[in-house]
Write an enzyme that holds these catalytic residues in place. Structure first.
Site: not given
Length: 141
Positions: A10-11, A18, A23, A72, A75, A78, A85, A96, A98-100, A105, A109
């Site tokens: 999402p997002n 954004r 990001y 990625n 949200a 978390h 699963d 996994e 993540h950009i940040s 943060r 998170r």
């Protein structure tokens, strides 16, 4: 030729617009073009959805035939035991991403429900986190 699917949650369709201070200013599509040029011998598929069930379905769709998944989950990282699963249900290894740096943060998170199901976690290197994940999956880490 290795086949790797990049799945964004999402997002992440809003990258470049954004929160650019977190990001960056590039869209993922622009970055993906560059990434594909860097790895002409790797088939890099791409899927993005703002819906958890769609992400799970995509993991199911590629997880039995691709050589790896770069996820990625945004949200959902978390919150989603269901994504955990799904990753465990397929043989393709998942990284996994993540950009940040999520550990710099908000506290919520700092915990990932999907990390334990993944081969590894890469975070905090901007969009280059995806390239590092490709390297890990093709064995050049």
């Amino acid at each position: 030729m290795k086949r790797i699917e990049i799945i964004n949650g999402p997002n992440l369709n809003l990258l470049g617009r954004r929160e650019p201070d977190v990001y960056g200013h590039r869209s993922f599509e622009d970055y993906l073009t560059e990434l594909r040029q860097q790895y002409p011998d790797v088939e890099l598929g791409y899927f993005q959805s703002n819906h958890e069930g769609d992400l799970i379905q995509r993991i199911h769709d590629v997880g039995f035939s691709y050589d790896g998944i770069i996820l990625n989950a945004g949200a959902y990282t978390h919150t989603s035991i269901a994504l955990h699963d799904a990753i465990k249900a397929v043989p393709a290894p998942a990284i996994e991403v993540h950009i940040s740096n999520v550990h710099q943060r908000e506290d919520f998170r700092h915990h990932s429900f999907i990390s334990a199901a993944c081969r590894g976690v890469i975070c905090g290197f901007g969009l280059d986190s995806y390239r590092l994940a490709v390297e890990a999956l093709i064995g050049r880490q």
